[in-house]
Design a protein around this motif. Sequence first.
Motif, PDB file in Angstrom:
ATOM      1  N   MET A 140       0.781  -1.359   0.097  1.00 44.62           N
ATOM      2  CA  MET A 140      -0.046   0.132   0.074  1.00 44.62           C
ATOM      3  C   MET A 140       0.753   1.103   0.272  1.00 44.62           C
ATOM      4  SD  MET A 140      -3.231  -1.177   2.350  1.00 44.62           S
ATOM      5  CE  MET A 140      -4.300   0.154   1.946  1.00 44.62           C
ATOM      6  N   ALA A 141       2.156   1.076   0.423  1.00 40.85           N
ATOM      7  CA  ALA A 141       2.938   2.424   0.507  1.00 40.85           C
ATOM      8  C   ALA A 141       3.238   2.541  -0.983  1.00 40.85           C
ATOM      9  CB  ALA A 141       4.104   2.184   1.415  1.00 40.85           C
ATOM     10  N   ARG A 142       3.693   1.711  -1.656  1.00 44.23           N
ATOM     11  CA  ARG A 142       3.882   1.607  -3.220  1.00 44.23           C
ATOM     12  C   ARG A 142       2.762   1.966  -3.993  1.00 44.23           C
ATOM     13  NH1 ARG A 142       5.816  -3.846  -5.367  1.00 44.23           N
ATOM     14  NH2 ARG A 142       4.519  -4.514  -3.724  1.00 44.23           N
ATOM     15  N   LEU A 143       1.530   1.849  -3.607  1.00 47.83           N
ATOM     16  CA  LEU A 143       0.332   2.347  -4.290  1.00 47.83           C
ATOM     17  C   LEU A 143       0.219   4.144  -3.821  1.00 47.83           C
ATOM     18  CD1 LEU A 143      -2.354  -0.312  -3.879  1.00 47.83           C
ATOM     19  CD2 LEU A 143      -1.266   0.096  -5.819  1.00 47.83           C
ATOM     20  N   ALA A 144       0.361   4.400  -2.360  1.00 50.74           N
ATOM     21  CA  ALA A 144       0.233   5.833  -2.146  1.00 50.74           C
ATOM     22  C   ALA A 144       1.119   6.442  -2.884  1.00 50.74           C
ATOM     23  CB  ALA A 144       0.617   5.834  -0.778  1.00 50.74           C
ATOM     24  N   ALA A 145       2.560   6.018  -3.196  1.00 52.92           N
ATOM     25  CA  ALA A 145       3.556   6.713  -3.920  1.00 52.92           C
ATOM     26  C   ALA A 145       3.301   6.855  -5.437  1.00 52.92           C
ATOM     27  CB  ALA A 145       5.031   5.847  -3.983  1.00 52.92           C
ATOM     28  N   LEU A 146       2.560   5.735  -5.870  1.00 55.87           N
ATOM     29  CA  LEU A 146       2.236   5.976  -7.202  1.00 55.87           C
ATOM     30  C   LEU A 146       1.043   6.781  -7.483  1.00 55.87           C
ATOM     31  CD1 LEU A 146       2.203   4.650 -10.364  1.00 55.87           C
ATOM     32  CD2 LEU A 146       0.363   2.775  -9.457  1.00 55.87           C
ATOM     33  N   ALA A 147       0.174   6.980  -6.514  1.00 56.69           N
ATOM     34  CA  ALA A 147      -0.878   7.867  -6.618  1.00 56.69           C
ATOM     35  C   ALA A 147      -0.260   9.389  -6.660  1.00 56.69           C
ATOM     36  CB  ALA A 147      -1.758   7.847  -5.798  1.00 56.69           C
ATOM     37  N   ARG A 148       0.652   9.652  -5.946  1.00 58.01           N
ATOM     38  CA  ARG A 148       1.245  10.919  -5.972  1.00 58.01           C
ATOM     39  C   ARG A 148       2.113  11.164  -7.112  1.00 58.01           C
ATOM     40  NH1 ARG A 148       2.268   9.638  -0.614  1.00 58.01           N
ATOM     41  NH2 ARG A 148       0.887  10.884   0.937  1.00 58.01           N
ATOM     42  N   GLN A 149       2.789  10.366  -7.583  1.00 60.26           N
ATOM     43  CA  GLN A 149       3.412   9.979  -9.118  1.00 60.26           C
ATOM     44  C   GLN A 149       2.552  10.750 -10.123  1.00 60.26           C
ATOM     45  OE1 GLN A 149       5.636   6.591 -10.140  1.00 60.26           O
ATOM     46  NE2 GLN A 149       5.470   7.174 -12.312  1.00 60.26           N
ATOM     47  N   LEU A 150       1.220   9.841 -10.103  1.00 54.15           N
ATOM     48  CA  LEU A 150       0.525   9.944 -11.318  1.00 54.15           C
ATOM     49  C   LEU A 150      -0.408  11.495 -11.072  1.00 54.15           C
ATOM     50  CD1 LEU A 150      -0.940   6.441 -11.954  1.00 54.15           C
ATOM     51  CD2 LEU A 150       0.727   7.744 -13.228  1.00 54.15           C
ATOM     52  N   ASP A 151      -0.538  11.748  -9.916  1.00 54.88           N
ATOM     53  CA  ASP A 151      -1.476  13.064  -9.573  1.00 54.88           C
ATOM     54  C   ASP A 151      -0.953  13.654  -8.356  1.00 54.88           C
ATOM     55  OD1 ASP A 151      -3.267  14.855  -9.354  1.00 54.88           O
ATOM     56  OD2 ASP A 151      -4.993  13.684  -8.621  1.00 54.88           O
ATOM     57  N   PRO A 152       0.100  14.692  -8.256  1.00 52.91           N
ATOM     58  CA  PRO A 152       0.450  15.321  -7.097  1.00 52.91           C
ATOM     59  C   PRO A 152      -0.458  16.461  -6.685  1.00 52.91           C
ATOM     60  CG  PRO A 152       1.711  16.151  -9.010  1.00 52.91           C
ATOM     61  CD  PRO A 152       0.795  15.011  -9.458  1.00 52.91           C
ATOM     62  N   THR A 153      -1.439  16.497  -7.372  1.00 54.49           N
ATOM     63  CA  THR A 153      -2.408  17.626  -6.975  1.00 54.49           C
ATOM     64  C   THR A 153      -3.421  17.198  -6.017  1.00 54.49           C
ATOM     65  OG1 THR A 153      -3.986  17.219  -8.822  1.00 54.49           O
ATOM     66  CG2 THR A 153      -2.353  18.648  -9.355  1.00 54.49           C
ATOM     67  N   ARG A 154      -3.807  15.946  -5.727  1.00 50.54           N
ATOM     68  CA  ARG A 154      -4.733  15.535  -4.664  1.00 50.54           C
ATOM     69  C   ARG A 154      -4.225  14.658  -3.502  1.00 50.54           C
ATOM     70  NH1 ARG A 154      -6.895  14.866  -9.775  1.00 50.54           N
ATOM     71  NH2 ARG A 154      -9.160  15.906 -10.255  1.00 50.54           N
ATOM     72  N   LEU A 155      -4.905  14.475  -2.689  1.00 52.30           N
ATOM     73  CA  LEU A 155      -4.539  13.727  -1.202  1.00 52.30           C
ATOM     74  C   LEU A 155      -4.649  12.340  -1.711  1.00 52.30           C
ATOM     75  CD1 LEU A 155      -6.279  16.482   1.190  1.00 52.30           C
ATOM     76  CD2 LEU A 155      -3.927  16.338   0.127  1.00 52.30           C
ATOM     77  N   VAL A 156      -3.866  11.509  -0.615  1.00 49.55           N
ATOM     78  CA  VAL A 156      -3.820  10.006  -0.714  1.00 49.55           C
ATOM     79  C   VAL A 156      -4.305   9.773   0.748  1.00 49.55           C
ATOM     80  CG1 VAL A 156      -2.609   8.139  -0.956  1.00 49.55           C
ATOM     81  CG2 VAL A 156      -2.057  10.136  -2.218  1.00 49.55           C
ATOM     82  N   THR A 157      -5.336   8.826   0.701  1.00 46.57           N
ATOM     83  CA  THR A 157      -5.804   8.319   1.837  1.00 46.57           C
ATOM     84  C   THR A 157      -5.976   6.576   1.800  1.00 46.57           C
ATOM     85  OG1 THR A 157      -7.326   8.615   3.713  1.00 46.57           O
ATOM     86  CG2 THR A 157      -8.356   8.665   1.248  1.00 46.57           C
ATOM     87  N   ALA A 158      -6.435   6.137   3.141  1.00 37.18           N
ATOM     88  CA  ALA A 158      -6.664   4.767   3.049  1.00 37.18           C
ATOM     89  C   ALA A 158      -7.435   4.550   4.242  1.00 37.18           C
ATOM     90  CB  ALA A 158      -5.576   3.843   3.032  1.00 37.18           C
ATOM     91  N   ALA A 159      -8.625   3.743   4.564  1.00 34.63           N
ATOM     92  CA  ALA A 159      -9.177   3.272   5.602  1.00 34.63           C
ATOM     93  C   ALA A 159      -8.511   2.416   6.438  1.00 34.63           C
ATOM     94  CB  ALA A 159     -10.809   2.792   5.234  1.00 34.63           C
ATOM     95  N   CYS A 160      -8.194   2.936   7.683  1.00 32.63           N
ATOM     96  CA  CYS A 160      -7.209   1.913   8.332  1.00 32.63           C
ATOM     97  C   CYS A 160      -7.952   1.433   9.688  1.00 32.63           C
ATOM     98  CB  CYS A 160      -6.091   2.813   8.880  1.00 32.63           C
ATOM     99  SG  CYS A 160      -4.886   3.598   7.510  1.00 32.63           S
ATOM    100  N   LEU A 161      -7.384   0.470  10.360  1.00 27.19           N
ATOM    101  CA  LEU A 161      -8.013  -0.083  11.572  1.00 27.19           C
ATOM    102  C   LEU A 161      -7.258   0.383  12.627  1.00 27.19           C
ATOM    103  CD1 LEU A 161      -8.147  -3.896  10.193  1.00 27.19           C
ATOM    104  CD2 LEU A 161     -10.024  -2.220  10.495  1.00 27.19           C
ATOM    105  N   ILE A 162      -8.098   0.044  13.904  1.00 25.36           N
ATOM    106  CA  ILE A 162      -7.248   0.675  14.982  1.00 25.36           C
ATOM    107  C   ILE A 162      -6.070  -0.450  15.449  1.00 25.36           C
ATOM    108  CG2 ILE A 162      -7.648   0.837  17.561  1.00 25.36           C
ATOM    109  CD1 ILE A 162     -10.630   1.057  16.705  1.00 25.36           C
ATOM    110  N   ASP A 163      -4.842   0.183  16.025  1.00 26.17           N
ATOM    111  CA  ASP A 163      -3.999  -0.702  16.580  1.00 26.17           C
ATOM    112  C   ASP A 163      -4.358  -1.162  17.906  1.00 26.17           C
ATOM    113  OD1 ASP A 163      -1.679  -1.100  18.226  1.00 26.17           O
ATOM    114  OD2 ASP A 163      -0.308  -0.229  16.761  1.00 26.17           O
ATOM    115  N   ARG A 164      -4.550  -2.426  17.901  1.00 28.34           N
ATOM    116  CA  ARG A 164      -5.130  -2.832  19.059  1.00 28.34           C
ATOM    117  C   ARG A 164      -4.226  -3.390  20.203  1.00 28.34           C
ATOM    118  NH1 ARG A 164     -10.797  -2.792  19.667  1.00 28.34           N
ATOM    119  NH2 ARG A 164     -11.597  -2.740  17.336  1.00 28.34           N
TER     120      ARG A 164
END
Length: 363
Positions: free
Chosen positions: A183-207
């Motif tokens: 997912m870190a690679r996907l986030a980097a790809l999103a910024r490479q292809l489009d640096p004008t928008r924000l990157v997010t993901a729906a995460c879980l709680i650290d239990r």
Amino acid sequence: MPPSPIPVTAGRGRVEFDLAPELWSPESPRLYGVTLRFGADAVADRVGFREIAVAGERILLNGRNITLRGVSVHEDDLTLGKTSDEADIRRRYADAKALGCNVLRLAHYPHDPRAAAIADEVGLMLWSEIPVYWAIDFANPDTYEDAANQLAELIARDRNRASTILWGVGNENADTDARLSFMARLAALARQLDPTRLVTAACLIDRERFAIADRLADHLDVIGLNEYFGWYEPSFDGLRRLLANSAPGKPVIISEFGADAVAGLRGGPRQLFTEDCQEAVYREQLAILATASYVRGMTPWILYDFRTERRQTAFQRGWNRKGLIAGDKTTRKRAFAVLAEHYRAMADAEAPASPHTDSAKSQ
């Protein structure tokens, strides 16, 4: 301005204009007609111009601090099935507007191409995502290539849509080494292809620490967080503890919370699957979330009840009943009014003061 030729080298051309367009926002969704011609071919579109950014724990739209008032949506319809048409999209957006939303989370896959174009028109921001959720083989290179291709195609399709402000790279994945790399690679790809928008993901709680502490957060602009306190975890003490233990240093969107309710079923606030229980969960969630300054938005689960074979209790019968509106897309449950009232108060608090108000304050 008269059309002018664009120099093309190796198949690419670039032209810049010295303009000062009116910026797009949910309050003023200004669009401009753009036409490109080459010989007998022509491509036309209507586009808006805006800037989305983060500053510390704040989200800025055109330099103005905003809170994202949203709801999650699926493509599911009693008549159309797992798809949409223009009328269905416009009904969805009308209901979101009635709720007081300024953003929608398009879960958990690329939605119909018309969704972003219509959002441009009506003034709704979008969180658009790819289906990287649950049982993903994160160690498989082919799986990554599939996800990367879907992300690249989504960005290429919607990169001219002012409404799209967030690229979502995943949902509800355990924080493993393989998943972090994927997912870190996907986030980097999103910024490479489009640096004008924000990157997010729906995460879980650290239990272990009971905090917002997903390692992926370092690679995100905005942290999404799914939590169901008051429903799958009946006590809200965990939510209070979670918020108190967390210091993310960047904006957090509560990407999912909610409770199932059968439309019309009434009972006490602790009686599961009643509208009263869903209403009580919303009231407590909203009150607690308001205490955390870094929570800069929410997209509760979900606008409409939708069909899913995973849900087979006596109350669900093949439906996820967490919708604020029943599966008929007409019947509003009691929690709808609760969230609408909360969003109205949020909007009023963010509204810029009128010149008359400023003048009165200075006297």
